[in-house]
Design a protein around this motif. Structure first.
Motif, PDB file in Angstrom:
ATOM      1  N   PRO A   1     -28.429-103.261 -18.811  1.00  0.00           N
ATOM      2  CA  PRO A   1     -28.048-103.129 -20.085  1.00  0.00           C
ATOM      3  C   PRO A   1     -27.105-104.185 -20.854  1.00  0.00           C
ATOM      4  O   PRO A   1     -26.383-104.703 -19.778  1.00  0.00           O
ATOM      5  CB  PRO A   1     -27.446-101.705 -19.813  1.00  0.00           C
TER       6      PRO A   1
ATOM      7  N   SER B   1     -19.251 -98.744 -30.212  1.00  0.00           N
ATOM      8  CA  SER B   1     -19.416 -99.109 -28.970  1.00  0.00           C
ATOM      9  C   SER B   1     -20.980 -98.901 -28.677  1.00  0.00           C
ATOM     10  O   SER B   1     -21.416 -97.801 -28.719  1.00  0.00           O
ATOM     11  CB  SER B   1     -18.593 -98.348 -27.994  1.00  0.00           C
TER      12      SER B   1
ATOM     13  N   TYR C   1     -24.048-104.520 -23.251  1.00  0.00           N
ATOM     14  CA  TYR C   1     -22.864-103.543 -23.810  1.00  0.00           C
ATOM     15  C   TYR C   1     -22.246-104.529 -25.005  1.00  0.00           C
ATOM     16  O   TYR C   1     -22.153-105.641 -24.868  1.00  0.00           O
ATOM     17  CB  TYR C   1     -21.724-102.961 -23.052  1.00  0.00           C
TER      18      TYR C   1
ATOM     19  N   GLY D   1     -31.335 -98.116 -27.812  1.00  0.00           N
ATOM     20  CA  GLY D   1     -29.996 -98.187 -27.577  1.00  0.00           C
ATOM     21  C   GLY D   1     -29.129 -97.106 -28.488  1.00  0.00           C
ATOM     22  O   GLY D   1     -30.019 -96.171 -29.240  1.00  0.00           O
TER      23      GLY D   1
ATOM     24  N   THR E   1     -20.166-104.661 -29.198  1.00  0.00           N
ATOM     25  CA  THR E   1     -18.929-103.509 -29.940  1.00  0.00           C
ATOM     26  C   THR E   1     -19.534-104.243 -31.477  1.00  0.00           C
ATOM     27  O   THR E   1     -19.622-105.349 -31.761  1.00  0.00           O
ATOM     28  CB  THR E   1     -17.542-104.145 -29.810  1.00  0.00           C
TER      29      THR E   1
ATOM     30  N   ARG F   1     -19.396-108.081 -21.205  1.00  0.00           N
ATOM     31  CA  ARG F   1     -19.992-107.770 -19.948  1.00  0.00           C
ATOM     32  C   ARG F   1     -19.094-107.056 -18.964  1.00  0.00           C
ATOM     33  O   ARG F   1     -17.782-106.931 -19.101  1.00  0.00           O
ATOM     34  CB  ARG F   1     -20.378-109.163 -19.083  1.00  0.00           C
TER      35      ARG F   1
ATOM     36  N   LYS G   1     -24.746 -99.385 -26.346  1.00  0.00           N
ATOM     37  CA  LYS G   1     -25.253 -99.804 -25.135  1.00  0.00           C
ATOM     38  C   LYS G   1     -26.855 -99.890 -25.504  1.00  0.00           C
ATOM     39  O   LYS G   1     -27.326 -99.216 -26.063  1.00  0.00           O
ATOM     40  CB  LYS G   1     -25.043 -98.622 -24.101  1.00  0.00           C
TER      41      LYS G   1
ATOM     42  N   ASP H   1     -30.607-100.900 -23.927  1.00  0.00           N
ATOM     43  CA  ASP H   1     -31.565-101.295 -22.634  1.00  0.00           C
ATOM     44  C   ASP H   1     -32.837-101.148 -23.199  1.00  0.00           C
ATOM     45  O   ASP H   1     -33.440-100.419 -24.102  1.00  0.00           O
ATOM     46  CB  ASP H   1     -31.012-100.021 -21.818  1.00  0.00           C
TER      47      ASP H   1
ATOM     48  N   TRP I   1     -21.077-109.205 -28.166  1.00  0.00           N
ATOM     49  CA  TRP I   1     -21.492-108.931 -26.675  1.00  0.00           C
ATOM     50  C   TRP I   1     -20.588-108.940 -25.675  1.00  0.00           C
ATOM     51  O   TRP I   1     -19.623-109.948 -25.755  1.00  0.00           O
ATOM     52  CB  TRP I   1     -22.535-110.049 -26.149  1.00  0.00           C
TER      53      TRP I   1
END
Length: 99
Positions: free
Chosen positions: A80, A69, A82, A53, A84, A99, A71, A73, A97
């Protein structure tokens, strides 16, 4: 939004913690990294020596508070993730988490 992890930030700017979901439970680090371009991530996320990530430093519009922020994967993920990373009142950093 659900909390999927918690981290502490060290003096060197490295976040150390754990990411937990129904199918994932790993100890992870979020480390500052060099910028190649303006769009390059500010941090890299890794677990067990594998990078999975990236994170970018952002600021909240209303308060100006800084957050990351992320990401995440991996080939084992259907899509993935996403998230914060925000600092709570007690100093802990919570991975939320979305979406």
């Amino acid at each position: 939004m659900a909390q999927i992890g918690s981290f502490t930030r060290g003096e060197n700017g490295v976040y150390i913690g754990e990411i937990r979901t129904l199918t994932l439970r790993v100890k992870a680090t979020i480390r500052p990294c060099e910028h190649d371009t303006d769009k390059s991530p500010d941090h890299r996320v890794s677990a067990n020596g594998v990078e999975f990530g990236a994170a970018w430093t952002k600021s909240a519009r209303e308060t100006g508070a800084h957050y990351l922020s992320l990401k995440l994967d991996d080939p084992s993920f259907p899509a993935p993730i996403y998230a914060t990373l925000i600092q709570s009142d007690d100093g802990e950093h919570k991975l939320i988490w979305s979406r």
